[in-house]
Design an enzyme around this catalytic site. Sequence first.
Site, PDB file in Angstrom:
ATOM      1  N   HIS A 248      -3.899 -13.655  -6.976  1.00 30.68           N
ATOM      2  CA  HIS A 248      -5.203 -13.071  -6.675  1.00 30.68           C
ATOM      3  C   HIS A 248      -5.870 -13.866  -5.562  1.00 30.68           C
ATOM      4  O   HIS A 248      -5.728 -15.089  -5.506  1.00 30.68           O
ATOM      5  CB  HIS A 248      -6.101 -13.062  -7.921  1.00 30.68           C
ATOM      6  CG  HIS A 248      -7.264 -12.143  -7.772  1.00 30.68           C
ATOM      7  ND1 HIS A 248      -8.442 -12.546  -7.171  1.00 30.68           N
ATOM      8  CD2 HIS A 248      -7.424 -10.845  -8.091  1.00 30.68           C
ATOM      9  CE1 HIS A 248      -9.267 -11.523  -7.154  1.00 30.68           C
ATOM     10  NE2 HIS A 248      -8.690 -10.471  -7.704  1.00 30.68           N
ATOM     11  N   GLU A 306      -4.136  -6.155 -12.775  1.00 33.73           N
ATOM     12  CA  GLU A 306      -3.286  -4.969 -12.671  1.00 33.73           C
ATOM     13  C   GLU A 306      -2.127  -4.987 -13.666  1.00 33.73           C
ATOM     14  O   GLU A 306      -1.619  -3.945 -14.047  1.00 33.73           O
ATOM     15  CB  GLU A 306      -2.747  -4.820 -11.246  1.00 33.73           C
ATOM     16  CG  GLU A 306      -3.816  -4.760 -10.173  1.00 33.73           C
ATOM     17  CD  GLU A 306      -4.728  -3.558 -10.288  1.00 33.73           C
ATOM     18  OE1 GLU A 306      -4.919  -3.040 -11.408  1.00 33.73           O
ATOM     19  OE2 GLU A 306      -5.267  -3.139  -9.253  1.00 33.73           O
TER      20      GLU A 306
HETATM   21  N1  ACO Z   1       4.523 -12.676  -5.920  1.00 30.60           N
HETATM   22  C1  ACO Z   1       5.176 -13.598  -5.149  1.00 30.60           C
HETATM   23  N2  ACO Z   1       4.565 -14.386  -4.258  1.00 30.60           N
HETATM   24  C2  ACO Z   1       3.248 -14.246  -4.129  1.00 30.60           C
HETATM   25  C3  ACO Z   1       2.491 -13.336  -4.892  1.00 30.60           C
HETATM   26  C4  ACO Z   1       3.193 -12.524  -5.822  1.00 30.60           C
HETATM   27  N3  ACO Z   1       2.563 -11.637  -6.578  1.00 30.60           N
HETATM   28  N4  ACO Z   1       1.199 -13.411  -4.531  1.00 30.60           N
HETATM   29  C5  ACO Z   1       1.123 -14.357  -3.574  1.00 30.60           C
HETATM   30  N5  ACO Z   1       2.362 -14.852  -3.329  1.00 30.60           N
HETATM   31  C6  ACO Z   1       2.719 -15.914  -2.402  1.00 30.60           C
HETATM   32  C7  ACO Z   1       2.712 -15.434  -0.961  1.00 30.60           C
HETATM   33  O1  ACO Z   1       3.977 -14.903  -0.585  1.00 30.60           O
HETATM   34  C8  ACO Z   1       2.377 -16.699  -0.225  1.00 30.60           C
HETATM   35  O2  ACO Z   1       3.530 -17.490  -0.152  1.00 30.60           O
HETATM   36  P1  ACO Z   1       3.767 -18.492   1.098  1.00 30.60           P
HETATM   37  O3  ACO Z   1       2.671 -19.517   0.989  1.00 30.60           O
HETATM   38  O4  ACO Z   1       5.126 -19.024   0.852  1.00 30.60           O
HETATM   39  O5  ACO Z   1       3.644 -17.660   2.339  1.00 30.60           O
HETATM   40  C9  ACO Z   1       1.408 -17.397  -1.177  1.00 30.60           C
HETATM   41  O6  ACO Z   1       1.715 -16.913  -2.475  1.00 30.60           O
HETATM   42  C10 ACO Z   1      -0.059 -17.085  -0.874  1.00 30.60           C
HETATM   43  O7  ACO Z   1      -0.166 -15.679  -0.660  1.00 30.60           O
HETATM   44  P2  ACO Z   1      -1.433 -14.968   0.008  1.00 30.60           P
HETATM   45  O8  ACO Z   1      -1.076 -13.562   0.353  1.00 30.60           O
HETATM   46  O9  ACO Z   1      -1.973 -15.850   1.089  1.00 30.60           O
HETATM   47  O10 ACO Z   1      -2.388 -15.035  -1.212  1.00 30.60           O
HETATM   48  P3  ACO Z   1      -3.653 -14.191  -1.424  1.00 30.60           P
HETATM   49  O11 ACO Z   1      -4.400 -14.962  -2.420  1.00 30.60           O
HETATM   50  O12 ACO Z   1      -4.339 -13.832  -0.178  1.00 30.60           O
HETATM   51  O13 ACO Z   1      -3.042 -12.832  -2.040  1.00 30.60           O
HETATM   52  C11 ACO Z   1      -2.719 -10.925  -3.334  1.00 30.60           C
HETATM   53  C12 ACO Z   1      -3.601 -12.149  -3.060  1.00 30.60           C
HETATM   54  C13 ACO Z   1      -2.687 -10.005  -2.108  1.00 30.60           C
HETATM   55  C14 ACO Z   1      -3.300 -10.158  -4.511  1.00 30.60           C
HETATM   56  C15 ACO Z   1      -1.269 -11.394  -3.675  1.00 30.60           C
HETATM   57  O14 ACO Z   1      -1.286 -12.329  -4.731  1.00 30.60           O
HETATM   58  C16 ACO Z   1      -0.326 -10.264  -3.980  1.00 30.60           C
HETATM   59  O15 ACO Z   1       0.212  -9.648  -3.048  1.00 30.60           O
HETATM   60  N6  ACO Z   1      -0.111  -9.929  -5.312  1.00 30.60           N
HETATM   61  C17 ACO Z   1       0.750  -8.843  -5.678  1.00 30.60           C
HETATM   62  C18 ACO Z   1       0.003  -7.518  -5.584  1.00 30.60           C
HETATM   63  C19 ACO Z   1      -1.041  -7.353  -6.694  1.00 30.60           C
HETATM   64  O16 ACO Z   1      -0.797  -7.627  -7.859  1.00 30.60           O
HETATM   65  N7  ACO Z   1      -2.220  -6.851  -6.278  1.00 30.60           N
HETATM   66  C20 ACO Z   1      -3.354  -6.616  -7.166  1.00 30.60           C
HETATM   67  C21 ACO Z   1      -4.396  -7.661  -6.967  1.00 30.60           C
HETATM   68  S1  ACO Z   1      -5.769  -7.454  -8.091  1.00 30.60           S
HETATM   69  C22 ACO Z   1      -6.757  -6.267  -7.366  1.00 30.60           C
HETATM   70  O17 ACO Z   1      -6.765  -6.051  -6.194  1.00 30.60           O
HETATM   71  C23 ACO Z   1      -7.616  -5.475  -8.223  1.00 30.60           C
END
Ligand code: ACO
Length: 373
Positions: A248, A306
């Site tokens: 998140h 989610e």
């Molecule tokens: N699975 C695997 N790796 C992940 C995940 C995940 N679910 N989420 C983040 N990461 C990793 C990224 O690849 C990144 O890795 P890196 O540092 O090696 O490049 C690191 O964690 C940080 O990722 P960011 O995208 O910078 O993190 P951010 O906090 O901005 O992302 C997000 C948040 C978009 C929700 C992300 O966690 C994600 O894509 N989750 C999966 C989709 C999801 O469940 N969305 C619903 C969110 S809740 C809502 O919107 C109501």
Amino acid sequence: MAYIPGLKGIVAAETRLSSVDGEAGELVIAGYPLEELAGQATFEEVAYLLWHHALPTPAQLAAFTSDLAKCRSLPKSTLRLLKDASKLPAMDALRLSVASLNLNGDDATDARTLVAALPTAVAAHWRLRHGQKPIAPAPDLDHAANYLYMLTGNTPDPARVHALNTYLNTIVDHGMNASTFTARVITSTRADLVSAVLGALGALKGPLHGGAPGPVLHMLEAIRMPENAESYLRSKLDTGERLMGFGHAIYKVRDPRADVLSRAAETFFASGSNRAFYDLALHVERVALHLLSEYKPGRRLHTNVEFYTALLLHGLGLSSDLFTPTFAIGRVAGWIGHALEQRTQDRLIRPESAYNGHKNGRWVPLADRALAV
Ligand code: ACO
């Protein structure tokens, strides 16, 4: 001024609608801790709270509920549009139908119509898509019950209504998330509420925001048995895929909404094969959290809302195509609350950009232009 990718850490609005503390795992909705509100209030009470900054008295709630119920029917032209759009994905059809509602630019009436008509549009499209006639709204049922009724034609039992109210209240508002920010930006230009809601619907649709719960369910269905979880999840992480339902932008601990929804979901998975599916989800969650800390150490990736949305809505009997539209049915009250708040602040949101192109272009007539290599 430094460019901040994703505006991470930037405070873009002042709001009394919700407070999200990503380190403490705390969500407060208009002054009320989520755990206090979600399972006790009806959706109408929470929508009223967001728009009027106080819980309604019995008389106020009765009037608000009845005013909303009067706005549920869709114009004939919207129903025709939904018939023509019956093959479209649900979120696309919802966008079309919202754009076609009869709204008059008066915020109070438009707000009620938008909240009341969304479930009718989602349910009508769902039925048309499955070759069934839309069901007219039932004025004597509350918002959540009426949505379930319009999907199935059956008056839902109180446990289902309670679970749906809990879900809608849990996701009704959440700080400056992408769709809410979109609604505020649009409103900041003094545009109308329907434009704000349409923009927000577009932002919600993406898999990094409201589009995640469908893929969560598909993941659980693909895993099928606890013993498949680790190899399945490893194969995703090995190819750089994200695990849906985890991570998140703000929460660096477990999303408090996940707990509220997991408790609400459990009631539907009390026995038999249903219980096995719930236990599978718990197992997948444990394995996923373990693997995320192995593959992404230090990123603090936890279960988000989610994951349990998928479980709760599945338990309620909703197909995964309805997950994101049902999210919109709850969040629309939050979008409108923010739009109304932005209206009173009346300040154009207009950040800057950092130009990273060149500045020495010279005009070349079309005929003289070579293909850029
Ligand atoms: N699975 C695997 N790796 C992940 C995940 C995940 N679910 N989420 C983040 N990461 C990793 C990224 O690849 C990144 O890795 P890196 O540092 O090696 O490049 C690191 O964690 C940080 O990722 P960011 O995208 O910078 O993190 P951010 O906090 O901005 O992302 C997000 C948040 C978009 C929700 C992300 O966690 C994600 O894509 N989750 C999966 C989709 C999801 O469940 N969305 C619903 C969110 S809740 C809502 O919107 C109501």
